[in-house]
Write an enzyme that holds these catalytic residues in place. Structure first.
Site, PDB file in Angstrom:
ATOM      1  N   HIS A   1     -32.315 -10.675 -42.996  1.00  0.00           N
ATOM      2  CA  HIS A   1     -31.584 -11.050 -44.073  1.00  0.00           C
ATOM      3  C   HIS A   1     -32.623 -12.159 -44.829  1.00  0.00           C
ATOM      4  CE1 HIS A   1     -27.917  -9.206 -43.496  1.00  0.00           C
ATOM      5  NE2 HIS A   1     -28.076  -9.385 -42.201  1.00  0.00           N
TER       6      HIS A   1
ATOM      7  N   CYS B   1     -29.526  -4.414 -43.492  1.00  0.00           N
ATOM      8  CA  CYS B   1     -29.001  -4.408 -42.413  1.00  0.00           C
ATOM      9  C   CYS B   1     -28.102  -2.917 -41.961  1.00  0.00           C
ATOM     10  CB  CYS B   1     -27.960  -5.584 -42.403  1.00  0.00           C
ATOM     11  SG  CYS B   1     -27.271  -6.045 -40.851  1.00  0.00           S
TER      12      CYS B   1
ATOM     13  N   GLU C   1     -32.483 -12.392 -47.941  1.00  0.00           N
ATOM     14  CA  GLU C   1     -31.635 -12.953 -49.095  1.00  0.00           C
ATOM     15  C   GLU C   1     -30.734 -13.920 -48.753  1.00  0.00           C
ATOM     16  OE1 GLU C   1     -28.847 -10.334 -46.831  1.00  0.00           O
ATOM     17  OE2 GLU C   1     -30.964 -10.485 -47.228  1.00  0.00           O
TER      18      GLU C   1
END
Length: 355
Positions: free
Chosen positions: A239, A146, A241
């Protein structure tokens, strides 16, 4: 690749309780397996510090078992900490100067909250660039998430991010656009991944700077790209994760800001995330919350626990595959003795055919 609990970082015990295999250091020493030492620069704000730790360590610990993985969390100047987060960093995080002396095989750099339109004016900018510059000269690869990706785009490739008209957040469908790269080997050709950001760098601007785009979404934009050499820097704009509830917690935070009159507009739903039953529940909650706000009453309790069972996670398997492939390439490009700095003169495109 089992994680080694080489420190008292509470995340290791949390992951062990969740069923992940976490090696005791004494057991690890008795095994004749190579080590990989991954630096983890956590720039996330205090409220998300521990959660981001867990999210990335889960992905790392789920990788194929070709090495013992030592993850070294650290932070840097320019990122203010307070309360429990400050205590956590002081107790469990490692000094970057020490990690630099010992040597690392690779780096992961998280996103961060920013206050300036120009990220070069952030207090953490110069310390971040110092870490990134050291990493590109002394590690096999740096995985940027990011905001970290946007920082490297500007610093290394001269590409500035574009501010979006509205926050891009939700769960978006993606497609692998470059199947020849080993980072995307074995993953689904189409899959979903969350995004959550106010800024973007589009595919055409990446490619004009020589970057290699691997995964893209029509709605969400580029998810995965690499530096021109194919591996020294790996960029995530989204994202993979995230936990199942990560976007729910972000939505809760945005609703809270509205109810505290910190913003004027009630936040929209994260797109493609709430199923119809959850969306209907939150429409009812909005009506109750706005009535309470207008009357000066306390807001009703946010129904987080009520809706969580109805939310789905459709991206973790892909996140595991991406990180597994990245660690496999790091393994191929590092020396057995991690104390020998990675040689920048070695072209990773030759043994891995990344070009």
């Amino acid at each position: 690749m089992p994680l080694v609990a080489h420190s008292d970082l509470p995340t290791f015990e949390r992951l062990r309780r969740e069923g992940h295999e976490i090696l005791d250091p004494q057991r690890a020493k008795r095994q004749d397996i190579r080590e990989l030492h991954i630096g983890f620069l956590n720039l996330m704000p205090d409220a998300a510090l521990a959660a981001t730790e867990r999210q990335f360590l889960r992905l790392i610990g789920a990788s194929n078992r070709i090495a013992q993985l030592f993850v070294h969390p650290f932070t840097m100047a320019g990122v203010e900490r307070s309360g429990a987060a400050r205590e956590r960093v002081e107790q469990y995080y490692e000094p970057f100067d020490e990690l630099r002396r010992e040597g690392l095989d690779a780096l992961i750099v998280t996103g961060a909250n920013v206050t300036e339109a120009d990220i070069t004016r952030e207090a953490f900018w110069e310390p971040l660039i110092e870490v990134l510059d050291w990493g590109r000269r002394n590690t096999a690869s740096i995985l940027c998430s990011c905001l970290a990706s946007h920082a490297v785009f500007q610093w290394l490739h001269g590409v500035q991010r574009t501010h979006l008209p509205a926050k891009r957040w939700g769960v978006f469908s993606h497609r692998v656009t470059d199947r020849a790269h080993p980072l995307v080997a074995g993953i689904n050709t189409r899959f979903e991944t969350p995004h959550s950001r106010f800024n973007d760098v589009a595919r055409n601007r990446m490619e004009a700077a020589g970057l290699r785009v691997l995964v893209e979404s029509d709605e969400g934009g580029v998810l995965v790209a690499t530096s021109p050499d194919g591996f020294r820097f790996v960029y995530f704009q989204g994202h993979p994760e995230y936990d199942r509830e990560s976007l729910l917690k972000e939505y809760k935070r945005e609703v809270g800001r509205y109810l505290r009159a910190e913003c004027e507009e009630y936040p929209p739903f994260p797109v493609h995330y709430f199923p119809p039953r959850v969306a209907a529940r939150f429409e009812d909650y909005r009506a109750d919350a706005e009535r309470a706000r207008n009357a000066g009453d306390a807001a009703p309790e946010f129904p987080e626990d009520e809706v969580l069972p109805d939310l789905d996670n459709t991206w973790t398997d892909t996140g595991k595959a991406l990180v597994n492939n990245w660690l496999g390439l790091v393994y191929q490009l590092t020396d057995y003795d991690r104390r020998r700095p990675y040689a920048p003169g070695v072209d990773p495109s030759d043994p891995l055919r990344l070009r």
